[in-house]
Design a protein around this motif. Structure first.
Motif, PDB file in Angstrom:
ATOM      1  N   GLY A 166       0.822  -1.211   0.000  1.00  0.00           N
ATOM      2  CA  GLY A 166       0.000   0.000   0.000  1.00  0.00           C
ATOM      3  C   GLY A 166       0.859   1.265   0.000  1.00  0.00           C
ATOM      4  N   ASP A 340      -4.006   4.136   5.732  1.00  0.00           N
ATOM      5  CA  ASP A 340      -4.322   2.869   6.398  1.00  0.00           C
ATOM      6  C   ASP A 340      -4.768   3.057   7.846  1.00  0.00           C
ATOM      7  N   LYS A 341      -4.855   4.321   8.272  1.00  0.00           N
ATOM      8  CA  LYS A 341      -5.328   4.573   9.638  1.00  0.00           C
ATOM      9  C   LYS A 341      -6.782   5.049   9.606  1.00  0.00           C
ATOM     10  N   ARG A 344      -9.892   5.039   3.509  1.00  0.00           N
ATOM     11  CA  ARG A 344     -10.044   5.767   2.234  1.00  0.00           C
ATOM     12  C   ARG A 344     -11.239   6.707   2.251  1.00  0.00           C
ATOM     13  N   LYS A 472     -10.045  -0.316   3.478  1.00  0.00           N
ATOM     14  CA  LYS A 472      -8.876  -0.344   4.381  1.00  0.00           C
ATOM     15  C   LYS A 472      -8.801  -1.683   5.115  1.00  0.00           C
ATOM     16  N   GLY A 473      -7.628  -2.274   5.069  1.00  0.00           N
ATOM     17  CA  GLY A 473      -7.412  -3.496   5.847  1.00  0.00           C
ATOM     18  C   GLY A 473      -8.104  -4.748   5.310  1.00  0.00           C
TER      19      GLY A 473
END
Ligand code: BGC
Length: 507
Positions: A166, A340-341, A344, A472-473
């Protein structure tokens, strides 16, 4: 063709070190992004240089001298816009050929082809003695962009250890922004070199093109590309080399498996038209449209022109473009850090509101204070520059990188590269539209152009709110079950496909 990621999307599945060799490969390949950014940034400055205009666009030069007669229309000229936009049209066409060379010849030769196109294009553009040579040079640069933008992100995805994929994807965008900034700085200094500063500016792209050409002799082909072309032994050896470990059996098997599976899909483009491909397809294509209709490239290509429109002198306008370029680079790091926190969706929604406010403020100031023949007062001009900077910030951590990241992570493996090729060409098409139309739109709509982009930002914000799910994730090969099947709208296409499968089984 396949981009291989661990089947459960979990980096722990395969042992891998970030080897020095991979690091060097990534840097060399990402130079492709730098050239793309340089080409984006250089044209605005060059088209604002008098020596350049006198040589190729004398009528624009005459009009510019009488700029006070019309603020918004001094640069409007179809040929001048063609100089900027021809590159993107060429890139659009080239990305389809690049998709084929990527799978038939490999990622590395496709990058080498890109650098050869770049070098010939740079030579023609920098040495141009007439407008045809100039535009032909831009077209060849466009071929370079088409080949580079297809091969580099694929190469990065395939060579990176899964856990860093990513971040590495956004490194491509980071290099694009650095390329734009370097171009802005080069524009600033070469504008005072008479009469050939523009030749140095255009020729500057030759340096990264040479780095890419010679650098690509040092880098390896990706294991996926080798295995896909039945060079399995070489593929395994390369995998050992780039991962820095001896035991790569598990990852190797997964690549072989993915390639076998992908081979069964005879026509990925037909597969892309099936209902099950609808969510990533629609989102992937619309994100490209929206990314360009944020109006970002009106600023990236034409920042110096735009700043002159609001009353800055030549030098001050170029300097302001250097400032927006710096902000673009720095804010991309925010994107790398947050994606990634916060996810998106948060970035897309936050920046829609953020960019909307900026566009509205700029539009209102211009509508109120800049008429067709007057000049904008210093304080107002400053406020415009500040809001342009804040606007660029919002774009740089959201619609910029995510326009590339989301299509690269949402297509299933069997249509990933074809879907991505379509996304690249779609991006180029809308970049072309904006590059070709912006100066005429500015002339026709005047400050209204900022309200036009504001309108689109509202539409894209609503689209993100209702139609872009959070990825995400989520394991890259698990989008169907974990994302699309659960989404209020997209799930219907998944159910349709399930029913279709059941019917086929009972036939
Ligand atoms: C876009 C370009 C744009 C650049 C600005 C990229 O993501 O595709 O069109 O000029 O961002 O940084």
């Amino acid at each position: 063709m396949a981009v291989v990621i661990s089947s459960n999307g979990n980096s722990k599945a395969f042992e891998a070190k970030l080897t020095v060799y991979v690091f060097i490969c990534v840097i060399i390949a990402a130079v492709g992004g730098l050239i793309f950014g340089y080409d984006i940034g250089i044209s605005g400055g060059v088209t604002a240089m008098d020596d350049f205009l006198k040589e190729f666009f004398p009528s624009v030069y005459e009009r510019k001298k009488h700029a006070h007669e019309n603020n918004y229309c001094k640069y409007d000229n179809q040929f001048l816009q063609l100089f900027t936009s021809s590159l993107y049209l060429a890139a659009l066409v080239a990305s389809f050929f690049a998709s084929a060379t990527c799978s038939k010849l490999g990622r590395r030769p496709t990058m080498q082809l890109a650098s050869i196109f770049f070098l010939i294009g740079v030579g023609l553009a920098a040495g141009a003695v007439n407008i045809y040579m100039l535009i032909f040079g831009r077209i060849l640069l466009g071929f370079g962009v088409g080949f580079g933008n297809q091969a580099v992100p694929l190469f990065l995805s395939e060579i990176a250890p899964a856990r860093l994929r990513g971040g590495l994807n956004i490194v491509f965008q980071l290099m694009v922004t650095i390329g734009i900034l370097i171009a802005n700085i080069v524009n600033y200094f070469t504008s005072s070199i008479h009469p050939y500063g523009w030749r140095i500016a255009l020729g500057g792209a030759g340096i990264p093109a040479l780095i890419l050409l010679f650098g690509s002799l040092l880098i390896c082909e990706t294991p996926t590309s080798l295995i896909e072309r039945n060079k399995t032994k070489e593929g395994k050896e390369t995998l050992k080399k780039i991962r820095g470990v001896e035991d790569v059996d598990e990852e190797y098997e997964s690549i072989v498996h993915a390639c076998d599976f992908a081979r069964q899909v005879k026509d990925p483009y037909t597969k892309l038209m099936k209902p099950a491909s609808r969510p990533p397809f629609v989102i992937g294509m619309l994100l490209q449209f929206f990314q360009q209709f944020t109006g970002i490239n009106a600023i990236m290509f034409y920042a110096p022109v735009l700043f002159q429109t609001v009353g800055f002198g030549n030098d001050a306008a170029l300097l302001s473009a250097v400032i927006t370029g710096t902000i673009n680079v720095l804010s991309t790091f925010v994107g790398i850090f947050l994606v990634d926190k916060t996810g998106r969706r948060f970035l897309l929604l936050q920046s829609s509101v953020h960019m909307l406010v900026c566009q509205l403020v700029i539009g209102i100031i211009l509508a109120k204070d800049l008429d067709v023949t007057g000049t904008l007062g210093r304080p107002q001009a400053l406020v415009v520059v500040i809001f342009v900077c804040v606007y660029v910030m919002g774009f740089a951590w959201s619609w910029g990188p995510l326009g590339w990241l989301i299509p690269s992570e949402t297509f299933p493996v069997e249509t990933r590269t074809e879907g991505f090729a379509l996304a690249v060409s779609c991006n180029m098409f809308f970049t072309f539209v904006i590059a070709q139309a912006f100066l005429s739109m500015l002339c026709g709509m005047k400050s209204g152009i900022f309200f036009f982009f504001s309108g689109w930002i509202v539409v894209m914000g609503l689209f993100a709110l209702f139609f872009v799910p959070e990825t995400k994730g989520v394991a890259i090969d698990d989008m169907r079950d974990s994302v699309w099947k659960l989404h209020w709208y997209w799930k219907r296409f998944m159910l349709e496909e399930d029913e279709h499968d059941v019917e086929k089984r009972t036939d």
